[in-house]
Design an enzyme around this catalytic site. Structure first.
Site, mmCIF file in Angstrom:
data_model
loop_
_atom_site.group_PDB
_atom_site.id
_atom_site.type_symbol
_atom_site.label_atom_id
_atom_site.label_comp_id
_atom_site.label_asym_id
_atom_site.label_seq_id
_atom_site.Cartn_x
_atom_site.Cartn_y
_atom_site.Cartn_z
ATOM 1 N N GLU B 50 0.692 -1.090 0.079
ATOM 2 C CA GLU B 50 0.047 0.069 -0.143
ATOM 3 C C GLU B 50 0.819 1.248 -0.057
ATOM 4 O O GLU B 50 0.371 2.228 -0.650
ATOM 5 C CB GLU B 50 -0.991 -0.011 1.233
ATOM 6 C CG GLU B 50 -2.148 -0.921 1.191
ATOM 7 C CD GLU B 50 -1.894 -2.279 1.763
ATOM 8 O OE1 GLU B 50 -0.469 -2.843 1.794
ATOM 9 O OE2 GLU B 50 -2.723 -3.120 1.596
ATOM 10 N N PHE B 112 -11.207 -7.976 13.590
ATOM 11 C CA PHE B 112 -10.223 -8.402 12.518
ATOM 12 C C PHE B 112 -9.874 -7.138 11.583
ATOM 13 O O PHE B 112 -10.692 -6.804 11.067
ATOM 14 C CB PHE B 112 -10.539 -9.755 11.878
ATOM 15 C CG PHE B 112 -9.525 -10.201 10.916
ATOM 16 C CD1 PHE B 112 -8.339 -10.686 11.147
ATOM 17 C CD2 PHE B 112 -9.728 -9.890 9.458
ATOM 18 C CE1 PHE B 112 -7.240 -10.927 10.381
ATOM 19 C CE2 PHE B 112 -8.803 -10.390 8.419
ATOM 20 C CZ PHE B 112 -7.498 -11.045 8.894
#
Lengths: 186, 582
Positions: B50, B112
């Site tokens: 990213e 999560f």
């Protein structure tokens, strides 16, 4: 290699003649910051102060215009004149900030803080506490046989002075709101 | 029109004129990826990390002047974007990052891949939003683009929980989206401009000092700057970020200023009597020791960000405004008053500057056996001059040499990480530039250490046929760290050599692109031409002199007139006070 050999401050127009950045001129300023009441806006303002190493002496925030989604943050800060100017500019460029007012320089302003003080004691100390409270125009908002809770409104200095007097008389706890401020007049 | 949040994202991007999104999918952005799959207007470039996505968006934005867009998932996707966001913040690059988030009902449960993305990115964005209601999503995206490109540009982030992407609401078209009260002042105060113009008429030793703000203001700003410089005959220098706003071939060009800037540029800054700062911010790489910075000058500072003015250096005239509008007004006033300058003073000033130029501060000791990094860049410059060329860089010695030895004739042609100094910026940025300019020659001038930080993005270059040229000046050292250790830390080279480097040619082959190794100065020209001619990505391993230092250099804590020009002058020049500075 000192090609021009210009002495520091040689020109009367030199920026450095204006103000010595190391001079210990620390000023206290009260700023009113009108912000959009969106999530995280307080964290943004506080993060600016902590991230850039500015001081917060007092901070008060509440929504003041429900329909317009506006909140008013009153912050008392300290710094050199250059730092104060920088704080105002940094606040002013934040996306959710509508206005920044420096109440310390924009003319006379009213500053008030509310405090609650719990004082426990018996006998003479208890009577003295009550007597001083009257002088300071503090109200008794809770009372037991061994304690009072005083409520008082005033400048931070007045509250400091009252708290100092209460300390030897059995001051147990103090809660302060921080400063709220408005300019005088219209 | 009713639509899901995920569709709104794609629709809003289309309405904003976005043609490319750099991103990486994950659980919390799957609905958006599903929408991207079902349309053809927006191209998605799959990155390998990213951080690469954000740097590519930056490269895209810097080379086009448009807003760059990146799309990342929640948690690690968002935290990986943080370096790129900070880089864009420090260099004022307009980008919009969209991040997925766990569903609203799970926020705060340590779900999560949950992270407090708006909390983490609050100090490294210009603004950010967590959108909890689909009805607000499209309007928020339009507002985000407005904030990213208005005033001083910068990065923004929109955090979008997964349930908001699935839910349906009415789409807010761009025209009816509230951009809020955010409308930074663009028009300068005419009286302040008048004071600047008056000073310009009488100044004996003026200098223009320009920065990235000129480039951010648009091409018209560069045109006006050129007109003003030519008309006044004033010398001009620029920061690292502002290279290309005034052409390197221009006769008034002094070269870059600052820590590794040119002798003539820094001495002109030190000795001037009028400094006109346009769109630069008195960064510490520029000023050196603040208390001795240009002591004899009056200073004018034009900046769109009021907080830049008087932040570091107190100026005599501060002008808050857009560069294009300010230069338009200044030129108008200056011409209306008769286009006057102090010709006699200027002639003497130029004579002095030409003496400084004659020092030839970029001289270096040539070699016939090893490739000097300066020589490599001189040849790269000579062989690519006049081509439709874009340059990106990593961070370090090679970056400074590139700024010194490559000439930029136009804005938007030079992409480098200035404020944050992000190693690993150049490779992904070069891909972002190439995606925006598929037919152009895009070269990343790199050091081997920086380049390795994001080398996985060669996979992206291959997949999306971005023929980026990775020109690696390989000295098997962390060159700038090594230089500082030599000058400041008693030649104790702590962890500044690159052991176990990969074989870059084999690495290129592993990625499926071309690798070139060059070790001999005699072979360099042919090797560079081979790199340029190759139709596809190239990793060029240019083995250069291992211990070359980057000069000129203003040591930490020293003023401009105490520059070092070469190795002989470096003994004991940096005191203990300077050593604590970076």
């Amino acid at each position: 290699m000192n090609a021009l050999n210009i002495k520091r401050g040689a020109s009367s127009h030199s920026a450095y003649d204006l103000r010595d950045p190391n001079a210990p001129v620390i000023e206290s300023h009260t700023l009113a910051v009108i912000v959009e009441n969106e999530p995280g806006v307080l964290a943004r303002v506080i993060g600016l102060f902590s991230g850039r190493g500015y001081n917060i002496d007092s901070l008060t925030v509440a929504e003041t215009d429900h329909a317009g989604h506006r909140s008013r943050i009153t912050v008392v800060t300290r710094g050199t004149p250059a730092v104060i100017e920088q704080i105002k500019n940094q606040l002013g460029r934040m996306v959710p900030v509508y206005e920044v007012h420096d109440l310390t320089v924009e003319g006379p302003a009213v500053q008030r803080e509310l405090a609650l003080l719990k004082v426990a004691g018996k006998g003479d100390a208890r009577i003295e506490a009550l007597r001083l409270a009257e002088i300071f125009r503090a109200n008794v908002v809770d009372s037991t046989l061994e304690s009072f809770v005083f409520e008082m409104t005033g400048t931070p200095e007045k509250i400091d002075a009252f708290a100092d007097l209460m300390r030897p008389l059995g001051l147990k706890d103090i809660a302060r709101t921080g400063v709220a401020a408005l300019p005088r007049g219209v | 029109m009713q639509m899901t949040g995920a569709r709104m994202v794609v629709q809003a991007l289309k309405d904003q004129g976005v043609d490319t999104v750099f991103g990486y999918p994950g659980g919390a952005v799957l609905p958006i990826y599903d929408e991207i799959f079902q349309q053809n207007d927006i191209r998605h470039v799959l990155v390998r990390h990213e951080q690469g996505a954000v740097h590519m968006a930056e490269g895209y934005a810097r080379s086009t002047g448009k807003v760059g867009v990146a799309l990342v998932t929640s948690g690690p996707g968002a935290t990986n974007a943080v370096t790129g966001l900070t880089d864009a913040l420090l260099d004022s690059i307009p980008i919009v990052v969209l991040s997925g988030q766990v569903p609203t009902f799970m926020i705060g449960t340590d779900g999560f891949q949950e992270a407090d993305t708006v909390g983490i990115t609050r100090p490294c964005t210009k603004h950010n939003w967590l959108v909890k209601d689909t009805a607000q999503l499209a309007g928020t995206i339009h507002k985000a683009f407005h904030v990213a490109r208005s005033g001083r540009p910068g990065p923004v982030l929109i955090d979008i929980p997964k349930d908001v992407q699935f839910a349906t609401a009415a789409y807010t078209p761009m025209e009816s989206a509230a951009t809020g009260h955010y409308a930074p002042k663009r028009t300068p105060d005419a009286e302040a401009v008048a004071r600047m113009v008056e000073m310009m008429e009488t100044a004996e030793r003026p200098v223009f000092y320009t920065g990235g703000g000129v480039i951010n203001s648009g091409r018209e700003a560069s045109r006006l700057l050129r007109e003003f410089v030519e008309a006044t005959g004033f010398p001009i220098t620029s920061t690292l970020m502002g290279l290309g706003a005034y052409p390197a071939s221009g006769k008034n060009w002094l070269g870059m200023l600052g820590m590794h800037g040119l002798y003539e540029a820094n001495l002109a800054m030190h000795g001037c009597d009028l400094m006109i700062n346009i769109g630069a911010r008195f960064d510490d790489r520029i000023t050196g020791r603040i208390s001795d910075f240009s002591p004899g000058s009056r200073k004018v500072h034009v900046d769109i960000d009021p907080s830049s003015i008087n932040k570091v250096i107190r100026v005599d005239v501060g002008i808050v405004g857009d560069v294009t509008e300010t230069l338009t007004e200044a030129l108008r006033q200056w011409k209306a008053r008769g286009s006057k300058v102090n010709r006699e003073g200027l002639a003497k000033w130029w004579a002095q500057i030409n003496e400084w130029r004659a020092v030839k501060c970029l001289s270096y000791k040539p070699s016939t056996t090893t490739i000097k990094p300066q020589y490599a860049l001189e040849r790269l410059e000579a062989l690519t001059k006049g081509m439709d060329r874009y340059i990106t860089t990593e961070v370090g010695q090679h970056q400074m040499w590139a700024a010194q030895f490559l000439g930029f004739e136009e804005p938007h042609r030079w992409m480098t990480s200035g404020g944050l100094g992000t190693m690993g910026y150049g490779l992904p940025a070069s891909i972002g530039v190439q995606i925006a300019h598929p037919e152009s020659l895009v070269i990343n001038v790199a050091g081997e250490a920086s380049w390795l930080m994001n080398m996985q993005e060669m996979g992206t270059a291959m997949q999306f046929r971005a023929p980026v040229k990775q020109f690696i000046l390989n000295n098997e050292r962390l060159g700038m760290v090594r230089q500082w250790q030599e000058l400041l830390h008693g030649e104790r080279y702590s962890s500044s050599w690159s052991e176990s480097l990969p074989d870059f040619v084999k690495l290129a082959e592993a990625f499926g692109c071309k690798g070139i190794l060059c070790t001999d100065p005699k072979d360099l020209d042919e090797a560079i031409m081979e790199m340029i001619r190759y139709d596809g990505p190239v990793i060029f391993d240019c083995r250069v002199e291992k211990h070359e230092n980057c000069f000129p250099m203003i040591p930490s804590g020293k003023p401009h007139n105490e520059m070092l020009l070469g190795d002989a002058e470096t003994q004991g020049v940096i005191g203990s006070k300077g050593a604590v500075l970076v």
